[in-house]
Motif scaffolding. Structure first.
Motif, PDB file in Angstrom:
ATOM      1  N   UNK A 178       0.823  -1.209   0.000  1.00 52.08           N
ATOM      2  CA  UNK A 178       0.000   0.000   0.000  1.00 52.08           C
ATOM      3  C   UNK A 178       0.861   1.265   0.000  1.00 52.08           C
ATOM      4  N   UNK A 179       1.970   1.223   0.708  1.00 51.50           N
ATOM      5  CA  UNK A 179       2.851   2.388   0.792  1.00 51.50           C
ATOM      6  C   UNK A 179       3.354   2.794  -0.595  1.00 51.50           C
ATOM      7  N   UNK A 180       3.767   1.825  -1.387  1.00 52.24           N
ATOM      8  CA  UNK A 180       4.322   2.120  -2.707  1.00 52.24           C
ATOM      9  C   UNK A 180       3.229   2.581  -3.665  1.00 52.24           C
ATOM     10  N   UNK A 181       2.035   1.989  -3.554  1.00 51.24           N
ATOM     11  CA  UNK A 181       0.940   2.356  -4.449  1.00 51.24           C
ATOM     12  C   UNK A 181       0.352   3.716  -4.124  1.00 51.24           C
ATOM     13  N   UNK A 182       0.670   4.261  -2.953  1.00 49.42           N
ATOM     14  CA  UNK A 182       0.139   5.565  -2.574  1.00 49.42           C
ATOM     15  C   UNK A 182      -1.030   5.473  -1.620  1.00 49.42           C
ATOM     16  N   UNK A 183      -1.064   4.441  -0.773  1.00 50.67           N
ATOM     17  CA  UNK A 183      -2.131   4.277   0.206  1.00 50.67           C
ATOM     18  C   UNK A 183      -3.042   3.107  -0.082  1.00 50.67           C
ATOM     19  N   UNK A 184      -2.875   2.437  -1.176  1.00 45.23           N
ATOM     20  CA  UNK A 184      -3.733   1.312  -1.548  1.00 45.23           C
ATOM     21  C   UNK A 184      -3.923   1.279  -3.058  1.00 45.23           C
ATOM     22  N   UNK A 185      -4.762   0.372  -3.505  1.00 45.78           N
ATOM     23  CA  UNK A 185      -5.014   0.227  -4.933  1.00 45.78           C
ATOM     24  C   UNK A 185      -6.346   0.873  -5.291  1.00 45.78           C
ATOM     25  N   UNK A 186      -6.360   1.609  -6.373  1.00 49.55           N
ATOM     26  CA  UNK A 186      -7.535   2.366  -6.807  1.00 49.55           C
ATOM     27  C   UNK A 186      -8.404   1.480  -7.696  1.00 49.55           C
TER      28      UNK A 186
END
Length: 449
Positions: A70-78
């Protein structure tokens, strides 16, 4: 009629033995005439809308229950986002995605995992090993694009994982699986499905010898997020980096620990880069490097022995050989008591960490000086700074964040460049010494002997 290169997609009206674009021989294949595009009339209800009428909640990230992912994706997957994950063979891409799929399934989401490289039984064995068996995790061993689209239609999953996109092929398109034409068509079809259904999709991609993602460059432009999964085979540490992200930053790094029973998120990975013994032998020095936004405490070790042959050896692991050579030259030139011309020098990091930024220069230099003099340094201090060819210690960015990370891990002393603390607050309980020249730092820590 036209001729298209199967390697790069270059098209020409006549056959050529060598592709002018990628210089590959014998890759131009004859293709039929393309279909004529027909303009369609857009209904008023599906036309453009005011930006104020767009529902932004549809693009909010949802957790995958894997914190580092989640950290790399920006908080989770959209919802509707398409993620392209690449990495070396055997680095753990399938293990990571199987863990993500099982965690989502455990919390009520239906996940469709399509594998084209392994059989369903092989994936099941891995799932048993990492404890990823969930009823809502659907597994299919399939290489036909039409069959995969049919499964999406029938099962209506909450997330789709394709491992890998180079193994899927469409029966309506000429070419072998993994070719430029097939990869382009398969990716376009899956992306259309993801956007129309708001279906988050993760595609695994192969890489070439030079480390780039295999297939047309168009593939990276079509997807929303491109991630690289990195790691050495002999090291447990795995790093996930985003090189493209439409929903978040690209300067953050996810850390994972690859174990026998699966892969785990590492909230505090610095422990992997420190030696387990409480002693501090000569030749060791700590520094704080940054992977993206994340500071990591790393231990540098050096060993200097008398050369047995006529030519001295220089061997490094985890550090840049050119920077080590520069530090050796600076020590020999600026500190008269240290002469390493006839010595074998070995420099390495602990735990498979990689030091590539100039901020580790001072730690490498002090590690070499400590090994050459044979005197240990204080166990609880870090050295942070870049060293020029004149021996001057220069300031590095994000010094405050580095010092805070060192203080959190129990470090009580630090050496930085002169004037570096001008706009930086020193952590409570930490003593920080400013040094202007590398000789001053060596004299301070090693007594100049």
């Amino acid at each position: 009629m036209s001729f298209t290169c199967t390697e790069c997609g270059y098209s020409t009206v006549k056959w050529l033995g060598r592709c002018p674009e990628c210089q590959a021989w014998g890759t131009l294949e004859e293709k039929g005439a393309g279909k004529t595009s027909v303009k369609t009339k857009v209904k008023k209800s599906s036309g453009a809308k005011s930006i104020n009428q767009i529902d932004s909640t549809l693009a909010q990230a949802r957790t995958t229950y894997v914190s580092e992912f989640d950290r790399v994706l920006g908080g989770g997957i959209v919802p509707g986002a398409v993620v392209l994950l690449s990495g070396e063979p055997g680095v753990g891409k399938s293990t990571l995605l199987l863990d993500v799929a099982s965690r989502l399934a455990k919390f009520g989401s239906k996940v469709l995992y399509v594998t084209g490289e392994e059989s369903a039984g092989q994936v099941r064995l891995r799932a048993e090993r990492i404890n990823a068996l969930e009823d809502s995790l659907l597994l299919a061993a399939e290489t036909d694009l039409g069959a995969v689209l049919g499964m999406i239609e029938a099962e209506e999953p909450d997330m789709l994982i394709v491992d890998s996109i180079q193994t899927l092929a469409s029966s309506e398109i000429d070419g072998v699986p993994g070719g430029v034409t097939q990869v382009r068509e398969v990716a376009a079809a899956l992306i259309r499905e993801a956007k129309s259904r708001s279906l988050p999709t993760v595609l695994v991609g192969h890489i070439t010898k030079d480390g780039t993602i295999a297939g047309p460059r168009l593939l990276e432009h079509l997807v929303d997020v491109v991630c690289n999964f990195e790691g050495e085979r002999h090291s447990r540490l795995r790093l996930l980096r985003a090189v493209k992200n439409r929903f978040g930053p690209t300067d953050d790094v996810g850390c994972f620990d690859m174990e026998e029973n699966g892969i785990k998120s590492l909230e505090d990975p610095s422990g992997l880069f420190l030696s387990r013994s409480g002693s501090n032998p000569p030749g060791t020095c700590l520094t704080v490097t940054q992977e993206g936004k994340r500071p990591l405490l790393v231990e540098v070790q050096s060993l200097i022995t008398e050369s047995a042959g006529g030519q001295s050896r220089r061997s490094v692991s985890g550090v840049d050989s050119s920077r080590v050579a520069m530090m050796l030259a600076v020590l020999s030139q600026k500190i008269g008591t240290i002469s390493l011309a006839k010595s074998d020098v070995f420099t390495a990091t602990v735990g498979g960490a990689k030091l590539s930024e100039p901020a580790s220069d001072l730690a490498i230099c002090l590690s070499l000086a400590s090994a050459a003099i044979g005197k240990s340094m204080a166990a609880k201090f870090v050295a942070i700074g870049e060293i020029s060819l004149s021996g001057e210690i220069r300031n590095v960015p994000n010094l405050g964040q580095r010092l805070n990370e060192a203080s959190r891990l129990g470090i009580t002393h630090a050496i930085v460049a002169h004037g570096a603390l001008r706009n930086v607050s020193t952590p409570q309980g930490m003593r920080v010494k400013e040094c202007e020249h590398v000789s001053e730092a060596v004299e301070l820590l090693l007594g100049g002997k």
